[in-house]
Design a protein around this motif. Structure first.
Motif, PDB file in Angstrom:
ATOM      1  N   ALA A 237       0.818  -1.216   0.000  1.00 10.88           N
ATOM      2  CA  ALA A 237       0.000   0.000   0.000  1.00 10.88           C
ATOM      3  C   ALA A 237       0.852   1.267   0.000  1.00 10.88           C
ATOM      4  N   PRO A 238       1.961   1.346   0.760  1.00 16.62           N
ATOM      5  CA  PRO A 238       2.756   2.578   0.715  1.00 16.62           C
ATOM      6  C   PRO A 238       3.263   2.916  -0.680  1.00 16.62           C
ATOM      7  N   SER A 239       3.595   1.898  -1.484  1.00 13.30           N
ATOM      8  CA  SER A 239       4.061   2.182  -2.847  1.00 13.30           C
ATOM      9  C   SER A 239       2.924   2.706  -3.717  1.00 13.30           C
ATOM     10  N   ILE A 240       1.710   2.258  -3.438  1.00 14.03           N
ATOM     11  CA  ILE A 240       0.540   2.749  -4.172  1.00 14.03           C
ATOM     12  C   ILE A 240       0.280   4.214  -3.818  1.00 14.03           C
ATOM     13  N   ARG A 241       0.392   4.538  -2.539  1.00 16.65           N
ATOM     14  CA  ARG A 241       0.211   5.935  -2.110  1.00 16.65           C
ATOM     15  C   ARG A 241       1.285   6.824  -2.711  1.00 16.65           C
TER      16      ARG A 241
ATOM     17  N   GLY B 135       0.532   8.231  -5.950  1.00 17.91           N
ATOM     18  CA  GLY B 135      -0.575   9.176  -6.019  1.00 17.91           C
ATOM     19  C   GLY B 135      -1.940   8.540  -6.071  1.00 17.91           C
ATOM     20  N   LEU B 136      -2.036   7.252  -5.702  1.00 15.03           N
ATOM     21  CA  LEU B 136      -3.314   6.550  -5.741  1.00 15.03           C
ATOM     22  C   LEU B 136      -3.788   6.223  -4.332  1.00 15.03           C
ATOM     23  N   ASP B 137      -5.082   6.023  -4.207  1.00 17.64           N
ATOM     24  CA  ASP B 137      -5.671   5.616  -2.936  1.00 17.64           C
ATOM     25  C   ASP B 137      -5.786   4.097  -2.927  1.00 17.64           C
ATOM     26  N   PRO B 138      -5.051   3.398  -2.056  1.00 17.76           N
ATOM     27  CA  PRO B 138      -5.101   1.934  -2.045  1.00 17.76           C
ATOM     28  C   PRO B 138      -6.491   1.372  -1.786  1.00 17.76           C
ATOM     29  N   GLU B 139      -7.366   2.172  -1.183  1.00 23.16           N
ATOM     30  CA  GLU B 139      -8.703   1.686  -0.853  1.00 23.16           C
ATOM     31  C   GLU B 139      -9.738   2.034  -1.919  1.00 23.16           C
ATOM     32  N   ALA B 140      -9.298   2.656  -2.996  1.00 18.94           N
ATOM     33  CA  ALA B 140     -10.245   3.048  -4.049  1.00 18.94           C
ATOM     34  C   ALA B 140      -9.630   2.825  -5.424  1.00 18.94           C
TER      35      ALA B 140
END
Length: 322
Positions: free
Chosen positions: A249-253, A256-261
């Motif tokens: 998840a930290p790499s997704i954030r 610039g993306l929301d890991p939950e969406a």
């Protein structure tokens, strides 16, 4: 019974082939430490006109392991494996099969499609073929098409993980198959290796902990993120390759993306023409399995295997004393 090539490992572990991360340095260290090391053939890439990198990698691995065995006859290296992506978009497949056949690679791991001719090529050079699957239907198809063994990729595994519990997946396969069976999915300790064997698997298939090793071909930030994260930091999404996979998840954030969406993507978007199904836009989205809570430092691969071996022996002794 396991085939002879898998019988004399230091501990019952095969290191899984990881995109970009697994290369000759890591494979050689894993094999010298007594477990099967592996890499995806597509990791060995060269520019047009350059010598074929896969040839060079196989030559180096074979020669270094031979030197190790001659110098250490009492503790020879484990064999190595090469992973072939058997997907229609992999334009290199036939070339890479020919190279692996000529170099007599001892263990072939196939993914994303079971094909009779690939297994036949492996057998023709004296190798065994292991195919990774996520359910019992795919398992039966793989054996029907000539695979010697299966890699059950269960929930919690890194990369393209399956959705099923390892308990369910292993018991369904063992109901009809008594050949080599490996288990993948959040295995990061010696206790987990022993649990996989108690469940019915012959060997554990371990990837993510090896990202945080000195020999892994991964950015320092990726290794640090593995050490700093745990199971709660793993997100499952199909967005990045078209097939459900587990990511940090930290790499997704950081992208610039929301890991939950996250949006969903279709499997038709998979394309291994450039070596990976992941578009360059997602190159800093990093995969991982759920077992990384056990990874607390970056260390040489041999030391990681030492830890696993010690934990495995201790877990067996503890259970025997109960």
């Amino acid at each position: 019974m396991l085939p002879p090539i898998l019988q004399n490992l230091r501990i019952p572990v095969v290191a899984s082939p990881m995109f970009i991360v697994s290369g000759p340095d890591l494979v050689i260290a894993q094999c010298k430490a007594g477990i099967v090391g592996s890499f995806p053939a597509l990791n060995a890439r060269e520019k047009d006109g350059d010598p074929i990198q896969l040839e060079a990698w196989l030559t180096r691995i074979t020669e270094e392991l031979d030197r190790h065995n001659q110098a250490n006859p009492d503790r020879p290296a484990a064999p190595f494996a090469v992973n072939q992506i058997v997907h229609r978009s992999n334009a290199r497949l036939e070339r890479d099969i020919e190279i692996c056949h000529r170099h007599r690679v001892p263990i072939w791991i196939t993914s994303l499609g079971a094909r009779t001719e690939v297994n036949a090529a492996a057998h023709d050079c004296g190798a065994i073929a292991l195919h990774d699957i996520i359910n019992n239907v795919f398992a039966k198809k793989a054996i029907e098409k000539g695979a010697d063994g299966l890699i059950a990729v269960a929930a919690g595994a890194g990369g393209h993980a399956g959705p099923q519990s390892p308990f369910a997946l292993i018991q369904e396969i063992r109901d009809w198959f008594n050949g080599p069976l490996l288990l993948s999915g959040a295995i990061a300790t010696g206790r987990a290796i022993l649990a996989a064997r108690a469940m019915g698997a012959d060997l554990a298939y371990i990837g993510s902990p090896f990202i945080a090793t000195e020999e892994a071909n991964a950015p320092a930030e990726y290794k640090d993120m593995i050490v700093e994260s745990d199971a709660m930091d793993i997100v499952t999404s199909s967005l990045f390759t078209g097939v459900s996979g587990n990511y940090l998840a930290p790499s997704i954030r950081n992208a610039g993306l929301d890991p939950e969406a996250l949006a969903h993507a279709d499997a038709s978007s998979m394309d291994f023409g450039q070596g990976s199904s992941k578009p360059k836009a997602w190159s800093t989205i990093w995969g991982s399995g759920q077992g990384i809570g056990a990874v607390r430092e970056i260390q040489p691969a041999g030391q990681l295997v030492d830890r696993l071996a010690g934990e495995y022996a201790a877990a067996k002794a503890e259970l025997s004393s109960m």
